[in-house]
Enzyme design. Structure first.
Site, mmCIF file in Angstrom:
data_model
loop_
_atom_site.group_PDB
_atom_site.id
_atom_site.type_symbol
_atom_site.label_atom_id
_atom_site.label_comp_id
_atom_site.label_asym_id
_atom_site.label_seq_id
_atom_site.Cartn_x
_atom_site.Cartn_y
_atom_site.Cartn_z
ATOM 1 N N ASP A 103 0.654 -1.217 0.030
ATOM 2 C CA ASP A 103 -0.079 0.038 -0.061
ATOM 3 C C ASP A 103 0.762 1.245 -0.090
ATOM 4 O O ASP A 103 2.136 1.074 0.608
ATOM 5 C CB ASP A 103 -0.922 -0.031 1.280
ATOM 6 C CG ASP A 103 -1.909 -1.243 1.604
ATOM 7 O OD1 ASP A 103 -2.105 -1.844 0.521
ATOM 8 O OD2 ASP A 103 -2.186 -1.548 2.684
ATOM 9 N N LYS A 104 0.390 2.350 -0.206
ATOM 10 C CA LYS A 104 0.979 3.695 -0.454
ATOM 11 C C LYS A 104 1.621 3.843 0.834
ATOM 12 O O LYS A 104 2.650 4.384 0.965
ATOM 13 C CB LYS A 104 0.142 4.635 -0.639
ATOM 14 C CG LYS A 104 0.634 6.131 -0.850
ATOM 15 C CD LYS A 104 -0.418 7.232 -1.341
ATOM 16 C CE LYS A 104 0.170 8.518 -1.314
ATOM 17 N NZ LYS A 104 -0.704 9.521 -1.417
#
Ligand code: URA
Length: 227
Positions: A103-104
């Protein structure tokens, strides 16, 4: 052996059309002598220069990146920086892309490659490759949580996760080992037990760990790691 123009275009030195002109103008040399024709065969041991600078040929590579938070696991995005922005441009030209996703906001070990078969093998759930995460979260995990992970968590949307390992490390921190990679999986598994995650880092993938690789940096792995 391969054609000089193919070597130069795959290396990202210029387009096929430009290469013709560059060869004609004498800007391309092979082992110090001006190249004769774009079709000229070249081998791996030949030194090919463009305007006097050696050109690095495209290779099949696997990279390990210590991904910082704030970067998308993608090759391009209109809004956010991607992990490709942390690497030299040559890797983009060579077709390198992330293997799976973090994920970011997740940090840690991310593999990238331009070997499509290898990427497929590593992502496939059938590969059973272990991925180990360190998480900081609300509350403390209990023995009941450990048992729930071992049995296979049902996420709020009804998705059933494979049995996984949860190791409580102390108040508000745990280590999680998965053999699959569903969207936001660790965050959703811990949230489903009342432990929303505030920090997540992938520490290990199979036998690979980050070692002393600093955050934001990468290294090329030997292909021998994957045979
Ligand atoms: N699980 C998550 O929730 N996020 C990741 O980036 C990886 C696993």
């Amino acid at each position: 052996m391969q054609r000089l123009d193919k070597f130069l275009s795959e290396a990202g030195a210029a387009s096929r059309r430009e290469i013709k002109k560059l060869v004609r103008s004498g800007a391309v040399t092979v082992n110090g002598s001006p190249a004769k024709a774009p079709e000229q065969p070249v081998s791996e041991t030949d030194v090919i220069c463009l305007h006097g600078q050696p050109v690095e040929g495209r290779r099949i590579v696997v990279l390990m990146l210590h991904k910082p938070a704030g970067y998308l696991s993608a090759t391009e995005d209109a809004k956010d920086p991607t992990v490709m922005d942390l690497l030299p441009e040559k890797y983009r030209i060579w077709g390198v892309a992330p293997v799976g996703r973090l994920d970011k906001d997740t940090e840690g070990l991310l593999l990238l490659t331009n070997d499509g078969d290898l990427a497929h093998r590593l992502i496939s759930p059938a590969s059973g490759v272990e991925k180990v995460y360190y998480a900081r979260h609300e509350g403390s995990c209990t023995e009941a949580d450990v048992s729930a992970f071992a049995a296979g968590i049902m996420l709020k949307d009804g998705t059933l996760c494979k049995p996984a390992k949860l190791e409580p490390l102390g108040p508000g921190e745990s280590r999680v080992t998965l053999t699959e990679g569903k969207y936001h999986q660790v965050r959703r598994m811990l949230a489903s037990l009342g432990h929303p995650v505030s920090y997540l880092k992938r520490e290990r993938e199979g036998t690979l760990t980050l070692g002393d690789l600093p955050k934001g940096e990468y290294r090329e792995l030997s292909m021998d790691c994957f045979v």
